[in-house]
Design a protein around this motif. Sequence first.
Motif, short mmCIF file in Angstrom:
data_model
loop_
_atom_site.label_atom_id
_atom_site.label_comp_id
_atom_site.label_asym_id
_atom_site.label_seq_id
_atom_site.Cartn_x
_atom_site.Cartn_y
_atom_site.Cartn_z
N LEU A 54 0.86 -1.17 0.00
CA LEU A 54 0.00 0.00 0.00
C LEU A 54 0.90 1.22 0.00
O LEU A 54 1.84 1.29 0.79
N ASP A 55 0.65 2.19 -0.89
CA ASP A 55 1.48 3.39 -0.91
C ASP A 55 0.61 4.64 -0.74
O ASP A 55 -0.59 4.55 -0.50
N SER A 56 1.24 5.80 -0.85
CA SER A 56 0.53 7.05 -0.62
C SER A 56 -0.59 7.29 -1.63
O SER A 56 -1.60 7.90 -1.29
N SER A 57 -0.43 6.80 -2.84
CA SER A 57 -1.52 6.99 -3.81
C SER A 57 -2.74 6.15 -3.40
O SER A 57 -3.87 6.58 -3.62
N ALA A 58 -2.53 5.01 -2.78
CA ALA A 58 -3.64 4.19 -2.28
C ALA A 58 -4.36 4.93 -1.16
O ALA A 58 -5.59 4.90 -1.08
N LEU A 59 -3.60 5.59 -0.30
CA LEU A 59 -4.22 6.39 0.76
C LEU A 59 -5.10 7.48 0.15
O LEU A 59 -6.21 7.73 0.61
N VAL A 85 0.16 -3.22 6.46
CA VAL A 85 -0.85 -2.29 5.96
C VAL A 85 -1.51 -1.55 7.12
O VAL A 85 -1.70 -0.33 7.06
N LYS A 86 -1.81 -2.26 8.18
CA LYS A 86 -2.43 -1.63 9.36
C LYS A 86 -1.51 -0.56 9.95
O LYS A 86 -1.97 0.50 10.37
N LYS A 87 -0.22 -0.82 9.93
CA LYS A 87 0.75 0.14 10.44
C LYS A 87 0.75 1.42 9.61
O LYS A 87 0.75 2.53 10.14
N ILE A 88 0.71 1.28 8.28
CA ILE A 88 0.67 2.45 7.39
C ILE A 88 -0.60 3.25 7.64
O ILE A 88 -0.58 4.48 7.72
N LEU A 89 -1.73 2.58 7.79
CA LEU A 89 -2.99 3.26 8.06
C LEU A 89 -2.96 3.98 9.40
O LEU A 89 -3.46 5.10 9.54
N ALA A 90 -2.33 3.36 10.40
CA ALA A 90 -2.24 3.97 11.73
C ALA A 90 -1.34 5.20 11.70
O ALA A 90 -1.68 6.24 12.27
N GLU A 95 -7.47 5.79 11.14
CA GLU A 95 -8.49 5.26 12.06
C GLU A 95 -9.43 6.37 12.53
O GLU A 95 -10.52 6.08 13.03
N GLN A 96 -9.05 7.62 12.31
CA GLN A 96 -9.94 8.73 12.64
C GLN A 96 -10.96 9.00 11.53
O GLN A 96 -11.97 9.65 11.76
N LEU A 97 -10.67 8.50 10.33
CA LEU A 97 -11.55 8.74 9.18
C LEU A 97 -12.34 7.52 8.75
O LEU A 97 -13.38 7.65 8.10
N PHE A 98 -11.83 6.34 9.06
CA PHE A 98 -12.42 5.08 8.62
C PHE A 98 -12.58 4.14 9.79
O PHE A 98 -11.84 4.24 10.77
N THR A 99 -13.50 3.19 9.66
CA THR A 99 -13.56 2.07 10.58
C THR A 99 -12.59 1.03 10.04
O THR A 99 -12.74 0.57 8.90
N ILE A 100 -11.59 0.67 10.83
CA ILE A 100 -10.58 -0.29 10.39
C ILE A 100 -10.69 -1.52 11.26
O ILE A 100 -10.55 -1.46 12.48
N LEU A 101 -10.99 -2.65 10.64
CA LEU A 101 -11.16 -3.91 11.35
C LEU A 101 -10.15 -4.94 10.89
O LEU A 101 -9.69 -4.94 9.80
#
Length: 101
Positions: A54-59, A85-90, A95-101
Amino acid sequence: MAVLTASSADGKELIIKIKGRFDFSTHQEFRGAYEQAPNDMVTFVVDLKDTTYLDSSALGMLLLLRDHAGGDSSNVRIINCNADVKKILAISNFEQLFTIL
């Protein structure tokens, strides 16, 4: 194909599965997946179980999906993330914008 879609039985939830690399090369497929969905979709689920990168364009693409789904009032869930991937999202505070499970 790196992006697969499915709808729930009631037609209110769109599931978008990303296989392999989630980067700029998947931009058109990813965007097409949610833009072609019926307008009455309530929930969008991005399944990253088979995502290896996952890279910045995916974000950025995830943010575009959130805007398309209604911004602050949207219901977008990101599920089945591996540890990397979870680390990149964190780190990106997603986690403030999406529900991440």
